[in-house]
Design a protein around this motif. Structure first.
Motif, PDB file in Angstrom:
ATOM      1  N   ASP A  17       0.834  -1.204   0.000  1.00  0.00           N
ATOM      2  CA  ASP A  17       0.000   0.000   0.000  1.00  0.00           C
ATOM      3  C   ASP A  17       0.870   1.256   0.000  1.00  0.00           C
ATOM      4  OD1 ASP A  17      -2.471  -1.169  -0.203  1.00  0.00           O
ATOM      5  OD2 ASP A  17      -2.953  -1.008   1.931  1.00  0.00           O
ATOM      6  N   ALA A  18       1.968   1.236   0.762  1.00  0.00           N
ATOM      7  CA  ALA A  18       2.866   2.394   0.798  1.00  0.00           C
ATOM      8  C   ALA A  18       3.476   2.628  -0.586  1.00  0.00           C
ATOM      9  CB  ALA A  18       3.961   2.187   1.840  1.00  0.00           C
ATOM     10  N   ARG A  19       3.857   1.572  -1.263  1.00  0.00           N
ATOM     11  CA  ARG A  19       4.405   1.680  -2.619  1.00  0.00           C
ATOM     12  C   ARG A  19       3.356   2.282  -3.555  1.00  0.00           C
ATOM     13  NH1 ARG A  19       6.012  -3.225  -3.333  1.00  0.00           N
ATOM     14  NH2 ARG A  19       8.245  -2.883  -3.175  1.00  0.00           N
ATOM     15  N   ARG A  20       2.113   1.807  -3.449  1.00  0.00           N
ATOM     16  CA  ARG A  20       1.028   2.303  -4.307  1.00  0.00           C
ATOM     17  C   ARG A  20       0.786   3.786  -4.065  1.00  0.00           C
ATOM     18  NH1 ARG A  20      -3.598   3.415  -2.630  1.00  0.00           N
ATOM     19  NH2 ARG A  20      -3.551   2.017  -0.843  1.00  0.00           N
ATOM     20  N   VAL A  21       0.705   4.191  -2.795  1.00  0.00           N
ATOM     21  CA  VAL A  21       0.466   5.597  -2.459  1.00  0.00           C
ATOM     22  C   VAL A  21       1.614   6.464  -2.978  1.00  0.00           C
ATOM     23  CG1 VAL A  21       0.327   7.240  -0.536  1.00  0.00           C
ATOM     24  CG2 VAL A  21      -1.052   5.143  -0.493  1.00  0.00           C
ATOM     25  N   TYR A  22       2.838   6.028  -2.752  1.00  0.00           N
ATOM     26  CA  TYR A  22       3.997   6.791  -3.214  1.00  0.00           C
ATOM     27  C   TYR A  22       3.960   6.936  -4.741  1.00  0.00           C
ATOM     28  CZ  TYR A  22       8.784   8.338  -3.891  1.00  0.00           C
ATOM     29  OH  TYR A  22       9.891   9.067  -4.252  1.00  0.00           O
ATOM     30  N   ALA A  23       3.688   5.838  -5.434  1.00  0.00           N
ATOM     31  CA  ALA A  23       3.647   5.877  -6.906  1.00  0.00           C
ATOM     32  C   ALA A  23       2.564   6.832  -7.397  1.00  0.00           C
ATOM     33  CB  ALA A  23       3.423   4.473  -7.463  1.00  0.00           C
ATOM     34  N   GLU A  24       1.389   6.800  -6.782  1.00  0.00           N
ATOM     35  CA  GLU A  24       0.324   7.720  -7.194  1.00  0.00           C
ATOM     36  C   GLU A  24       0.719   9.166  -6.948  1.00  0.00           C
ATOM     37  OE1 GLU A  24      -3.766   7.004  -6.066  1.00  0.00           O
ATOM     38  OE2 GLU A  24      -3.414   4.835  -6.064  1.00  0.00           O
ATOM     39  N   ALA A  25       1.389   9.416  -5.826  1.00  0.00           N
ATOM     40  CA  ALA A  25       1.754  10.787  -5.465  1.00  0.00           C
ATOM     41  C   ALA A  25       2.823  11.366  -6.383  1.00  0.00           C
ATOM     42  CB  ALA A  25       2.226  10.831  -4.011  1.00  0.00           C
ATOM     43  N   PHE A  26       3.749  10.539  -6.826  1.00  0.00           N
ATOM     44  CA  PHE A  26       4.919  11.072  -7.511  1.00  0.00           C
ATOM     45  C   PHE A  26       5.074  10.645  -8.973  1.00  0.00           C
ATOM     46  CE2 PHE A  26       5.964  11.204  -2.976  1.00  0.00           C
ATOM     47  CZ  PHE A  26       6.183  12.566  -2.849  1.00  0.00           C
ATOM     48  N   SER A  27       4.079   9.971  -9.534  1.00  0.00           N
ATOM     49  CA  SER A  27       4.208   9.555 -10.937  1.00  0.00           C
ATOM     50  C   SER A  27       3.833  10.664 -11.919  1.00  0.00           C
ATOM     51  CB  SER A  27       3.357   8.314 -11.213  1.00  0.00           C
ATOM     52  OG  SER A  27       1.987   8.604 -11.015  1.00  0.00           O
ATOM     53  N   GLY A  28       3.020  11.618 -11.487  1.00  0.00           N
ATOM     54  CA  GLY A  28       2.616  12.712 -12.367  1.00  0.00           C
ATOM     55  C   GLY A  28       3.529  13.918 -12.236  1.00  0.00           C
ATOM     56  N   PRO A  29       3.265  14.946 -13.036  1.00  0.00           N
ATOM     57  CA  PRO A  29       4.059  16.169 -12.964  1.00  0.00           C
ATOM     58  C   PRO A  29       3.921  16.821 -11.581  1.00  0.00           C
ATOM     59  CG  PRO A  29       2.660  16.160 -14.915  1.00  0.00           C
ATOM     60  CD  PRO A  29       2.270  14.991 -14.085  1.00  0.00           C
ATOM     61  N   PRO A  30       4.909  17.469 -11.067  1.00  0.00           N
ATOM     62  CA  PRO A  30       6.184  17.757 -11.713  1.00  0.00           C
ATOM     63  C   PRO A  30       7.230  16.659 -11.500  1.00  0.00           C
ATOM     64  CG  PRO A  30       6.144  18.866  -9.619  1.00  0.00           C
ATOM     65  CD  PRO A  30       4.811  18.153  -9.770  1.00  0.00           C
ATOM     66  N   TRP A  31       6.883  15.634 -10.724  1.00  0.00           N
ATOM     67  CA  TRP A  31       7.874  14.606 -10.362  1.00  0.00           C
ATOM     68  C   TRP A  31       8.122  13.623 -11.502  1.00  0.00           C
ATOM     69  CZ3 TRP A  31       9.630  16.815  -6.289  1.00  0.00           C
ATOM     70  CH2 TRP A  31       8.767  17.500  -5.447  1.00  0.00           C
TER      71      TRP A  31
END
Length: 188
Positions: A17-31
């Motif tokens: 779940d932590a991996r999923r949340v991190y990926a959702e938070a940082f996969s879009g711009p500007p990251w």
């Protein structure tokens, strides 16, 4: 939503779940981070959970992690990896030692897409900083993260560094109760 402070072991036990949340938070711009960045976050989290003063908080909806925040005590001497040299260059060695070393450093604040705009981020940030010694808490983020920068300012965090003229680099924020806020404003 249920918000809880979490020991590192409990957050690590929920690494999918932590991996999923991190990926959702940082996969879009500007990251625009790829999936391997979330994997590196989980590996880093295992080390970070051992840091002095490590604290974490998780937001849960229907038993599922929808947001997380991690923080710890910034060591002295000031670290030399990641973005730390940029922060020290912007503040100078003396201010860095005085303002940041020994303070609560917020490392990650990540929300699942469905959790945004509902006060979850503010609650997580408060959960990991409310007991910061003498109100001394800080974080750094990218200058390009305009939404994140505006979010921190709305919550009373103050920029302690000038943004780079080309709109790149990092910005160091001091928390609402940090005693160096007045000095930081004069530094700018």
């Amino acid at each position: 939503m249920v918000l809880r402070r979490l020991p590192g072991t409990e957050l690590l036990a929920q690494q999918e779940d932590a991996r999923r949340v991190y990926a959702e938070a940082f996969s879009g711009p500007p990251w625009t981070e790829d999936a391997s960045a979330a994997d590196r976050f989980i590996l880093r989290l295992a080390r970070d959970a051992l840091r002095d003063g490590f604290t974490a908080a998780g937001a849960f909806r229907d038993g599922r992690l929808i947001g997380l925040a991690t923080a710890w005590t910034t060591p002295s001497p000031f670290p030399s990896g990641r973005c730390y040299p940029q922060a020290q260059a912007a503040l100078g060695a003396d201010r860095t030692a005085e303002w940041l070393c020994g303070a609560r450093e917020v490392d990650e604040l990540a929300l699942a897409t469905a959790a945004r705009g509902q006060g979850v981020g503010a609650a997580l940030l408060d959960a990991v900083t409310a007991d910061a010694p003498d109100g001394r808490c800080w974080l750094l983020t990218s200058v390009r993260a305009r939404d994140a920068n505006a979010f921190y300012r709305r919550l009373g965090w103050a920029s302690a560094t000038h943004p780079a003229p080309e709109g790149s680099g990092i910005v160091v924020f001091l928390g609402p109760g940090h005693p160096a806020r007045t000095a930081a404003a004069q530094h700018l």
